[in-house]
Design an enzyme around this catalytic site. Structure first.
Site, short mmCIF file in Angstrom:
data_model
loop_
_atom_site.label_atom_id
_atom_site.label_comp_id
_atom_site.label_asym_id
_atom_site.label_seq_id
_atom_site.Cartn_x
_atom_site.Cartn_y
_atom_site.Cartn_z
CB THR A 121 -0.65 65.49 52.32
OG1 THR A 121 -1.15 64.81 51.17
CG2 THR A 121 -1.82 66.00 53.15
CB SER A 158 3.61 61.92 49.30
OG SER A 158 2.55 61.34 50.00
CG LEU A 159 -1.21 65.31 46.73
CD1 LEU A 159 -2.18 64.39 46.01
CD2 LEU A 159 -1.96 66.25 47.68
CG ASP A 208 5.76 55.02 52.73
OD1 ASP A 208 5.06 55.39 53.68
OD2 ASP A 208 5.89 55.68 51.69
CG HIS A 236 5.48 58.85 53.50
ND1 HIS A 236 5.09 58.24 52.34
CD2 HIS A 236 4.98 60.12 53.44
CE1 HIS A 236 4.39 59.08 51.60
NE2 HIS A 236 4.32 60.24 52.25
#
Length: 260
Positions: free
Chosen positions: A28, A94-95, A212, A239
């Site tokens: 993102t 992540s995404l 994270d 993260h």
């Protein structure tokens, strides 16, 4: 920068190196260059590295409709067909990890190896909804607040403390809002790939990040447990591990890809 057209989207991607294809998917907000530009050269000796801007980020443009995992998967497939002949390695963070997992499940013939960093299987979790709901509200109210909160969440305290005030301000100043940020956050909240995970047949490495605060490490462990034959590694990082633990992350990914 080359482009490929997919269902009304003009998807931009960068290409470097030589050898079999390696596609790296961002998460993102940050686009391909911001996410992978500093490490792409670490793979170019053995792979043709392809880093697309998925809809909502970078130079990719579309009609502004809500995003879906299926739609972003179609973009990845189209980019994969631009790679050298043969299956590609696919890395997602992540995404991007959610989209990568869906791509591998739907198109096993295209994916040689899969690396999922700080991914998750679904949004059916109170903390997940609280976190990404707060992201959505902060991004709507004041992008600077969203950006500063993201720095606090994304890096460990020790790493942030190594930055000077000038260094921190430079990072914040360079972090401009992605054109489709709101749509990406909505997808963070809605994405659910639980039914797809058992269908993944590619060699898979799941990397969890022990500290994270965006995607707690337990969510990566859950993801790995649902993918048959997958292996798991854990990095002591926040993260943004690709920045905080660059050498360790590159080493993990290279070792997995090159020994397969």
């Amino acid at each position: 920068m080359p482009t490929v057209h997919v269902a009304g989207a003009k998807v931009h991607y960068s290409l470097s190196g030589s050898g079999p294809g390696l596609i790296m998917l961002h998460g993102t907000q940050a686009g391909a260059e911001a996410s992978w530009g500093h490490v792409a050269g670490s793979f170019g000796d053995s792979r043709t590295v392809i880093t697309p801007d998925l809809s909502g980020s970078g130079r990719t443009t579309d009609g502004g409709a809500p995003l879906s995992v299926e739609g972003l998967t179609d973009q990845v497939v189209a980019v994969a067909r631009m790679a050298p002949p043969g299956p590609v390695d696919l890395v997602g963070a992540s995404l991007g990890a959610v989209v990568a997992a869906a791509t591998a499940a739907h198109h096993p013939e295209l994916i040689r190896s899969l690396v999922l960093i700080a991914g998750w299987a679904h949004g059916d979790d109170v903390r997940h909804r609280l976190n990404f709901g707060l992201w959505r509200d902060l991004a709507r109210a004041d992008f600077d607040l969203f950006s500063r909160f993201g720095m606090l969440q994304g890096f460990t305290p020790g790493y942030l403390s190594t930055l000077s005030d000038e260094g921190l301000n430079a990072v914040l100043a360079a972090n401009l809002p992605a054109p489709g940020l709101a749509r990406q956050i909505e997808l963070d909240l809605e994405a659910d790939v639980r039914e797809l995970l058992p269908k993944i047949s590619s060699r898979t490495l799941v990397i969890g990040l022990a500290r994270d605060q965006v995607v707690p490490v337990e969510r990566s462990r859950e993801l790995q447990a649902a993918i048959p034959g997958s292996i798991y590694a854990e990095v002591d990082s926040g993260h943004f591990a690709i920045f905080e633990r660059t050498a360790e992350m590159v080493g993990l990914i290279r070792s997995f890809l090159l020994t397969g």
